[in-house]
Design a protein around this motif. Structure first.
Motif, PDB file in Angstrom:
ATOM      1  N   VAL A 271      10.863  35.105 -22.518  1.00  0.00           N
ATOM      2  CA  VAL A 271      10.994  34.247 -21.328  1.00  0.00           C
ATOM      3  C   VAL A 271      11.293  32.812 -21.759  1.00  0.00           C
ATOM      4  CG1 VAL A 271       9.720  33.181 -19.421  1.00  0.00           C
ATOM      5  CG2 VAL A 271       9.634  35.647 -19.742  1.00  0.00           C
ATOM      6  N   VAL A 272      10.565  32.334 -22.755  1.00  0.00           N
ATOM      7  CA  VAL A 272      10.790  30.971 -23.250  1.00  0.00           C
ATOM      8  C   VAL A 272      12.221  30.822 -23.760  1.00  0.00           C
ATOM      9  CG1 VAL A 272      10.141  29.318 -25.064  1.00  0.00           C
ATOM     10  CG2 VAL A 272       8.364  30.496 -23.748  1.00  0.00           C
ATOM     11  N   ALA A 273      12.704  31.812 -24.513  1.00  0.00           N
ATOM     12  CA  ALA A 273      14.069  31.758 -25.032  1.00  0.00           C
ATOM     13  C   ALA A 273      15.092  31.787 -23.898  1.00  0.00           C
ATOM     14  CB  ALA A 273      14.308  32.922 -25.996  1.00  0.00           C
ATOM     15  N   THR A 274      14.854  32.616 -22.881  1.00  0.00           N
ATOM     16  CA  THR A 274      15.761  32.691 -21.731  1.00  0.00           C
ATOM     17  C   THR A 274      15.847  31.340 -21.025  1.00  0.00           C
ATOM     18  OG1 THR A 274      15.203  35.024 -21.374  1.00  0.00           O
ATOM     19  CG2 THR A 274      16.220  33.863 -19.537  1.00  0.00           C
ATOM     20  N   VAL A 275      14.699  30.738 -20.784  1.00  0.00           N
ATOM     21  CA  VAL A 275      14.662  29.453 -20.079  1.00  0.00           C
ATOM     22  C   VAL A 275      15.281  28.355 -20.942  1.00  0.00           C
ATOM     23  CG1 VAL A 275      13.127  27.678 -19.134  1.00  0.00           C
ATOM     24  CG2 VAL A 275      12.718  30.105 -18.626  1.00  0.00           C
ATOM     25  N   ALA A 276      14.935  28.323 -22.223  1.00  0.00           N
ATOM     26  CA  ALA A 276      15.468  27.276 -23.107  1.00  0.00           C
ATOM     27  C   ALA A 276      16.994  27.343 -23.183  1.00  0.00           C
ATOM     28  CB  ALA A 276      14.855  27.401 -24.502  1.00  0.00           C
ATOM     29  N   LEU A 277      17.529  28.532 -23.395  1.00  0.00           N
ATOM     30  CA  LEU A 277      18.978  28.690 -23.464  1.00  0.00           C
ATOM     31  C   LEU A 277      19.617  28.375 -22.110  1.00  0.00           C
ATOM     32  CD1 LEU A 277      21.320  29.521 -25.295  1.00  0.00           C
ATOM     33  CD2 LEU A 277      20.914  31.893 -24.608  1.00  0.00           C
ATOM     34  N   GLY A 278      18.970  28.820 -21.042  1.00  0.00           N
ATOM     35  CA  GLY A 278      19.485  28.544 -19.704  1.00  0.00           C
ATOM     36  C   GLY A 278      19.544  27.069 -19.393  1.00  0.00           C
ATOM     37  N   LEU A 279      18.539  26.326 -19.833  1.00  0.00           N
ATOM     38  CA  LEU A 279      18.520  24.883 -19.570  1.00  0.00           C
ATOM     39  C   LEU A 279      19.647  24.160 -20.301  1.00  0.00           C
ATOM     40  CD1 LEU A 279      14.683  24.146 -19.575  1.00  0.00           C
ATOM     41  CD2 LEU A 279      16.240  24.230 -17.602  1.00  0.00           C
ATOM     42  N   VAL A 280      20.014  24.652 -21.472  1.00  0.00           N
ATOM     43  CA  VAL A 280      21.117  24.041 -22.217  1.00  0.00           C
ATOM     44  C   VAL A 280      22.420  24.165 -21.430  1.00  0.00           C
ATOM     45  CG1 VAL A 280      22.536  24.246 -24.306  1.00  0.00           C
ATOM     46  CG2 VAL A 280      20.041  24.387 -24.473  1.00  0.00           C
ATOM     47  N   TYR A 281      22.608  25.297 -20.767  1.00  0.00           N
ATOM     48  CA  TYR A 281      23.871  25.548 -20.075  1.00  0.00           C
ATOM     49  C   TYR A 281      23.773  25.465 -18.557  1.00  0.00           C
ATOM     50  CZ  TYR A 281      25.482  26.892 -24.639  1.00  0.00           C
ATOM     51  OH  TYR A 281      25.809  26.870 -25.966  1.00  0.00           O
ATOM     52  N   ALA A 282      22.623  25.088 -18.020  1.00  0.00           N
ATOM     53  CA  ALA A 282      22.421  25.029 -16.568  1.00  0.00           C
ATOM     54  C   ALA A 282      23.456  24.136 -15.904  1.00  0.00           C
ATOM     55  CB  ALA A 282      21.015  24.520 -16.257  1.00  0.00           C
ATOM     56  N   GLY A 283      23.991  24.623 -14.783  1.00  0.00           N
ATOM     57  CA  GLY A 283      24.944  23.849 -14.007  1.00  0.00           C
ATOM     58  C   GLY A 283      26.310  23.687 -14.649  1.00  0.00           C
ATOM     59  N   GLY A 284      26.524  24.377 -15.770  1.00  0.00           N
ATOM     60  CA  GLY A 284      27.769  24.204 -16.504  1.00  0.00           C
ATOM     61  C   GLY A 284      28.875  25.142 -16.065  1.00  0.00           C
ATOM     62  N   HIS A 285      30.094  24.735 -16.367  1.00  0.00           N
ATOM     63  CA  HIS A 285      31.273  25.545 -16.057  1.00  0.00           C
ATOM     64  C   HIS A 285      32.105  25.802 -17.305  1.00  0.00           C
ATOM     65  CE1 HIS A 285      30.964  25.398 -11.643  1.00  0.00           C
ATOM     66  NE2 HIS A 285      30.354  24.241 -11.878  1.00  0.00           N
ATOM     67  N   SER A 286      31.705  25.212 -18.434  1.00  0.00           N
ATOM     68  CA  SER A 286      32.526  25.353 -19.631  1.00  0.00           C
ATOM     69  C   SER A 286      31.727  26.013 -20.750  1.00  0.00           C
ATOM     70  CB  SER A 286      33.023  23.976 -20.086  1.00  0.00           C
ATOM     71  OG  SER A 286      31.924  23.143 -20.368  1.00  0.00           O
ATOM     72  N   PRO A 287      32.456  26.660 -21.663  1.00  0.00           N
ATOM     73  CA  PRO A 287      31.770  27.318 -22.775  1.00  0.00           C
ATOM     74  C   PRO A 287      31.281  26.314 -23.808  1.00  0.00           C
ATOM     75  CG  PRO A 287      34.148  27.539 -23.021  1.00  0.00           C
ATOM     76  CD  PRO A 287      33.897  26.858 -21.698  1.00  0.00           C
ATOM     77  N   GLY A 288      30.212  26.700 -24.497  1.00  0.00           N
ATOM     78  CA  GLY A 288      29.748  25.914 -25.631  1.00  0.00           C
ATOM     79  C   GLY A 288      30.547  26.290 -26.866  1.00  0.00           C
ATOM     80  N   ALA A 289      30.231  25.680 -27.995  1.00  0.00           N
ATOM     81  CA  ALA A 289      30.961  25.942 -29.244  1.00  0.00           C
ATOM     82  C   ALA A 289      30.824  27.404 -29.670  1.00  0.00           C
ATOM     83  CB  ALA A 289      30.449  25.014 -30.345  1.00  0.00           C
ATOM     84  N   LEU A 290      29.622  27.969 -29.557  1.00  0.00           N
ATOM     85  CA  LEU A 290      29.400  29.370 -29.925  1.00  0.00           C
ATOM     86  C   LEU A 290      30.185  30.300 -28.991  1.00  0.00           C
ATOM     87  CD1 LEU A 290      27.867  31.303 -31.799  1.00  0.00           C
ATOM     88  CD2 LEU A 290      25.989  31.265 -30.159  1.00  0.00           C
ATOM     89  N   ASP A 291      30.217  29.969 -27.715  1.00  0.00           N
ATOM     90  CA  ASP A 291      30.969  30.761 -26.738  1.00  0.00           C
ATOM     91  C   ASP A 291      32.463  30.735 -27.057  1.00  0.00           C
ATOM     92  OD1 ASP A 291      28.623  31.277 -25.222  1.00  0.00           O
ATOM     93  OD2 ASP A 291      28.860  29.358 -24.199  1.00  0.00           O
ATOM     94  N   SER A 292      32.978  29.574 -27.367  1.00  0.00           N
ATOM     95  CA  SER A 292      34.401  29.434 -27.695  1.00  0.00           C
ATOM     96  C   SER A 292      34.744  30.202 -28.969  1.00  0.00           C
ATOM     97  CB  SER A 292      34.773  27.957 -27.865  1.00  0.00           C
ATOM     98  OG  SER A 292      34.619  27.276 -26.642  1.00  0.00           O
ATOM     99  N   TRP A 293      33.877  30.117 -29.968  1.00  0.00           N
ATOM    100  CA  TRP A 293      34.093  30.868 -31.205  1.00  0.00           C
ATOM    101  C   TRP A 293      34.169  32.367 -30.925  1.00  0.00           C
ATOM    102  CZ3 TRP A 293      30.903  34.629 -33.194  1.00  0.00           C
ATOM    103  CH2 TRP A 293      31.292  35.149 -34.424  1.00  0.00           C
ATOM    104  N   ALA A 294      33.229  32.884 -30.116  1.00  0.00           N
ATOM    105  CA  ALA A 294      33.204  34.319 -29.808  1.00  0.00           C
ATOM    106  C   ALA A 294      34.463  34.731 -29.057  1.00  0.00           C
ATOM    107  CB  ALA A 294      31.956  34.660 -28.999  1.00  0.00           C
ATOM    108  N   GLU A 295      34.884  33.926 -28.085  1.00  0.00           N
ATOM    109  CA  GLU A 295      36.104  34.248 -27.333  1.00  0.00           C
ATOM    110  C   GLU A 295      37.318  34.294 -28.256  1.00  0.00           C
ATOM    111  OE1 GLU A 295      36.295  31.363 -24.164  1.00  0.00           O
ATOM    112  OE2 GLU A 295      34.893  32.514 -22.916  1.00  0.00           O
ATOM    113  N   HIS A 296      37.385  33.357 -29.176  1.00  0.00           N
ATOM    114  CA  HIS A 296      38.508  33.321 -30.121  1.00  0.00           C
ATOM    115  C   HIS A 296      38.471  34.533 -31.055  1.00  0.00           C
ATOM    116  CE1 HIS A 296      41.601  31.759 -32.728  1.00  0.00           C
ATOM    117  NE2 HIS A 296      40.795  31.929 -33.761  1.00  0.00           N
TER     118      HIS A 296
END
Length: 191
Positions: free
Chosen positions: A13-38
Motif C-alpha cells: 500500500v505504501v509503495a502504491t501511494v508513494a508511486l502514485g503521488l509521484v505521478y498524480a495528476g500527470g499526463h506525461s510519462p516519466g523517464a522509466l516509462d519513456s525507456w520502456a516504451e522505446h
C-alpha cells in the motif's frame, strides 16, 4: 504467517501511494516509462495482442471460477472466498477510488494504477498463496506479468509505472485479505 502477510500488504500500500503521488495528476510519462516504451517499440501488433491476453476478462473470469470451484470442491471455503473477493475488491477499489484519486491520464483515460494489472495480479497472488509448488507458481506468475506488461505498454494501454503500481496494489489487497481471513487449524493426529 498472518503477520508476514499483513506486513507485505502494508508495504505494498505504501509503495502504491508513494508511486502514485509521484505521478498524480500527470499526463506525461516519466523517464522509466519513456525507456520502456522505446524498448518495446519494435514489437508487432499481433505479438502485443497475444502478450496482453492474460489480462483479459474472458481469461481471468474463468480462472477465478476454476480456482474458487476447486477450493469449494475441497471444502476450503476461506480459500474459495479469497479467490472471488480478492479480485472483486481490488478492482472495485482501483476503479472507483484509486484511479480518480491519483488522476493520472493517458489518451483521455485514467491509468494509475493499471486495472489490467490489478486484474491479473490479484489472480496470480491468490494462486501463489494457494498452489503448490510455490516457487514454480511465482516463476510462472512473474513471466505472465512481464509478458502482459510488454503487451500493455506496447499497445499504449499503460505506462510502466501504472503497471508497477497496479501490481503493488493487487498484492496489497490479496495479502491483506488473506491476513485477516480466519484459517482452519488442522486437528492433531489421533494416531
Amino acid at each position: 504467517m498472518s503477520r508476514i502477510l499483513a506486513l507485505v500488504a502494508v508495504l505494498c500500500v505504501v509503495a502504491t501511494v508513494a508511486l502514485g503521488l509521484v505521478y498524480a495528476g500527470g499526463h506525461s510519462p516519466g523517464a522509466l516509462d519513456s525507456w520502456a516504451e522505446h524498448a518495446i517499440s519494435g514489437l508487432g501488433r499481433t505479438t502485443l495482442d497475444v502478450l496482453v491476453l492474460p489480462t483479459e476478462p474472458f481469461v481471468l473470469i474463468p480462472a477465478i471460477a476454476i480456482i474458487a470451484g476447486v477450493c469449494a470442491y475441497r471444502r476450503r471455503w476461506p480459500d474459495a472466498a479469497l479467490a472471488v473477493a480478492g479480485p472483486a475488491l481490488a478492482l472495485g477499489l482501483n476503479t472507483w477510488v484509486l484511479k480518480p484519486l491519483f488522476d493520472r491520464w493517458k489518451e483521455g483515460i485514467l491509468v494509475y494504477p493499471s486495472g489490467h494489472t490489478v486484474s491479473l495480479v490479484t489472480v496470480l497472488v491468490v494462486l501463489v498463496l494457494l498452489a503448490r509448488p510455490k516457487v514454480l507458481t511465482v516463476v510462472v506468475g512473474v513471466v505472465l506479468l512481464c509478458c502482459a506488461a510488454i503487451g500493455m505498454i506496447g499497445l499504449g494501454y499503460h505506462y510502466l509505472t501504472d503497471i508497477v503500481g497496479g501490481a503493488f496494489f493487487a498484492t496489497a489487497v490479496v495479502t491483506g485479505l488473506r491476513a485477516v481471513t480466519p484459517r482452519r487449524v488442522p486437528a492433531p493426529s489421533a494416531g
